[in-house]
Design a protein around this motif. Sequence first.
Motif, PDB file in Angstrom:
ATOM      1  N   VAL A   1     -19.853 -29.775  57.759  1.00  0.00           N
ATOM      2  CA  VAL A   1     -20.633 -29.357  58.927  1.00  0.00           C
ATOM      3  C   VAL A   1     -22.007 -30.004  58.843  1.00  0.00           C
ATOM      4  CG1 VAL A   1     -21.607 -27.388  60.156  1.00  0.00           C
ATOM      5  CG2 VAL A   1     -19.426 -27.142  58.968  1.00  0.00           C
ATOM      6  N   GLY A   2     -22.413 -30.636  59.925  1.00  0.00           N
ATOM      7  CA  GLY A   2     -23.724 -31.277  59.958  1.00  0.00           C
ATOM      8  C   GLY A   2     -24.834 -30.268  60.239  1.00  0.00           C
ATOM      9  N   ARG A   3     -26.019 -30.596  59.792  1.00  0.00           N
ATOM     10  CA  ARG A   3     -27.167 -29.710  60.005  1.00  0.00           C
ATOM     11  C   ARG A   3     -27.481 -29.554  61.490  1.00  0.00           C
ATOM     12  NH1 ARG A   3     -32.644 -30.106  56.363  1.00  0.00           N
ATOM     13  NH2 ARG A   3     -33.258 -27.939  56.607  1.00  0.00           N
ATOM     14  N   ASN A   4     -27.298 -30.632  62.242  1.00  0.00           N
ATOM     15  CA  ASN A   4     -27.550 -30.548  63.673  1.00  0.00           C
ATOM     16  C   ASN A   4     -26.556 -29.612  64.373  1.00  0.00           C
ATOM     17  OD1 ASN A   4     -25.425 -32.326  63.238  1.00  0.00           O
ATOM     18  ND2 ASN A   4     -25.963 -33.648  64.954  1.00  0.00           N
ATOM     19  N   VAL A   5     -25.346 -29.509  63.858  1.00  0.00           N
ATOM     20  CA  VAL A   5     -24.356 -28.574  64.413  1.00  0.00           C
ATOM     21  C   VAL A   5     -24.812 -27.138  64.177  1.00  0.00           C
ATOM     22  CG1 VAL A   5     -21.977 -27.736  64.239  1.00  0.00           C
ATOM     23  CG2 VAL A   5     -22.441 -30.187  64.172  1.00  0.00           C
ATOM     24  N   VAL A   6     -25.285 -26.853  62.976  1.00  0.00           N
ATOM     25  CA  VAL A   6     -25.769 -25.508  62.660  1.00  0.00           C
ATOM     26  C   VAL A   6     -26.983 -25.166  63.520  1.00  0.00           C
ATOM     27  CG1 VAL A   6     -26.707 -24.020  60.847  1.00  0.00           C
ATOM     28  CG2 VAL A   6     -24.869 -25.600  60.302  1.00  0.00           C
TER      29      VAL A   6
ATOM     30  N   ASP B   1     -34.849 -26.775  53.431  1.00  0.00           N
ATOM     31  CA  ASP B   1     -34.067 -27.863  52.825  1.00  0.00           C
ATOM     32  C   ASP B   1     -33.220 -27.385  51.645  1.00  0.00           C
ATOM     33  OD1 ASP B   1     -34.952 -29.752  54.643  1.00  0.00           O
ATOM     34  OD2 ASP B   1     -36.676 -30.329  53.411  1.00  0.00           O
ATOM     35  N   ARG B   2     -33.748 -26.473  50.857  1.00  0.00           N
ATOM     36  CA  ARG B   2     -32.969 -25.958  49.717  1.00  0.00           C
ATOM     37  C   ARG B   2     -31.762 -25.175  50.191  1.00  0.00           C
ATOM     38  NH1 ARG B   2     -36.652 -22.565  46.136  1.00  0.00           N
ATOM     39  NH2 ARG B   2     -37.310 -21.913  48.189  1.00  0.00           N
ATOM     40  N   ALA B   3     -31.942 -24.378  51.238  1.00  0.00           N
ATOM     41  CA  ALA B   3     -30.810 -23.630  51.796  1.00  0.00           C
ATOM     42  C   ALA B   3     -29.776 -24.598  52.371  1.00  0.00           C
ATOM     43  CB  ALA B   3     -31.288 -22.656  52.874  1.00  0.00           C
ATOM     44  N   TRP B   4     -30.263 -25.647  53.029  1.00  0.00           N
ATOM     45  CA  TRP B   4     -29.339 -26.631  53.575  1.00  0.00           C
ATOM     46  C   TRP B   4     -28.545 -27.308  52.468  1.00  0.00           C
ATOM     47  CZ3 TRP B   4     -26.206 -28.028  56.992  1.00  0.00           C
ATOM     48  CH2 TRP B   4     -25.623 -29.279  56.942  1.00  0.00           C
ATOM     49  N   ASP B   5     -29.226 -27.702  51.375  1.00  0.00           N
ATOM     50  CA  ASP B   5     -28.530 -28.361  50.266  1.00  0.00           C
ATOM     51  C   ASP B   5     -27.451 -27.461  49.675  1.00  0.00           C
ATOM     52  OD1 ASP B   5     -30.049 -30.649  50.554  1.00  0.00           O
ATOM     53  OD2 ASP B   5     -31.524 -30.060  49.025  1.00  0.00           O
ATOM     54  N   ALA B   6     -27.756 -26.178  49.513  1.00  0.00           N
ATOM     55  CA  ALA B   6     -26.767 -25.233  48.980  1.00  0.00           C
ATOM     56  C   ALA B   6     -25.590 -25.077  49.950  1.00  0.00           C
ATOM     57  CB  ALA B   6     -27.415 -23.880  48.710  1.00  0.00           C
ATOM     58  N   PHE B   7     -25.889 -24.977  51.231  1.00  0.00           N
ATOM     59  CA  PHE B   7     -24.845 -24.839  52.243  1.00  0.00           C
ATOM     60  C   PHE B   7     -23.986 -26.099  52.303  1.00  0.00           C
ATOM     61  CE2 PHE B   7     -23.353 -25.402  56.619  1.00  0.00           C
ATOM     62  CZ  PHE B   7     -22.663 -24.219  56.813  1.00  0.00           C
ATOM     63  N   ASP B   8     -24.636 -27.247  52.279  1.00  0.00           N
ATOM     64  CA  ASP B   8     -23.927 -28.524  52.338  1.00  0.00           C
ATOM     65  C   ASP B   8     -23.006 -28.686  51.133  1.00  0.00           C
ATOM     66  OD1 ASP B   8     -23.437 -30.934  53.746  1.00  0.00           O
ATOM     67  OD2 ASP B   8     -24.696 -32.023  52.309  1.00  0.00           O
ATOM     68  N   ASP B   9     -23.486 -28.303  49.947  1.00  0.00           N
ATOM     69  CA  ASP B   9     -22.649 -28.363  48.743  1.00  0.00           C
ATOM     70  C   ASP B   9     -21.467 -27.405  48.854  1.00  0.00           C
ATOM     71  OD1 ASP B   9     -24.308 -30.255  47.640  1.00  0.00           O
ATOM     72  OD2 ASP B   9     -25.391 -28.824  46.360  1.00  0.00           O
ATOM     73  N   ALA B  10     -21.713 -26.193  49.376  1.00  0.00           N
ATOM     74  CA  ALA B  10     -20.657 -25.186  49.472  1.00  0.00           C
ATOM     75  C   ALA B  10     -19.582 -25.571  50.482  1.00  0.00           C
ATOM     76  CB  ALA B  10     -21.253 -23.831  49.839  1.00  0.00           C
ATOM     77  N   THR B  11     -19.972 -26.272  51.537  1.00  0.00           N
ATOM     78  CA  THR B  11     -19.002 -26.646  52.571  1.00  0.00           C
ATOM     79  C   THR B  11     -18.460 -28.056  52.394  1.00  0.00           C
ATOM     80  OG1 THR B  11     -20.742 -27.409  54.069  1.00  0.00           O
ATOM     81  CG2 THR B  11     -20.033 -25.107  54.282  1.00  0.00           C
TER      82      THR B  11
END
Length: 91
Positions: free
Chosen positions: A31-36, A17-27
Amino acid sequence: MFVVTGVATMTAVSIDDRAWDAFDDATGGTVGRNVVSGTLIGTGAIHAAEAIVVYRSARKAQLRRPAWWALSAFLWGFPVMRRLRKARRTD
């Protein structure tokens, strides 16, 4: 190096979840998590299919260590298939 980094990043973003939050903020949420996660699964499936093809082809060509050829194809993808064609021609 880019392949390993990309797959590792997709895995981390899909699981943590922390990696997702960082990725989501950066992008910026483009891009949705389900796409990744779907891309990661698709990448694994394609590489597994390539590994099976390479294994069978290496066995048919009677090359040494077809399992290593297959593992390489699973890790690196289509460039191994190109290398296998060259190896079959030289043997």
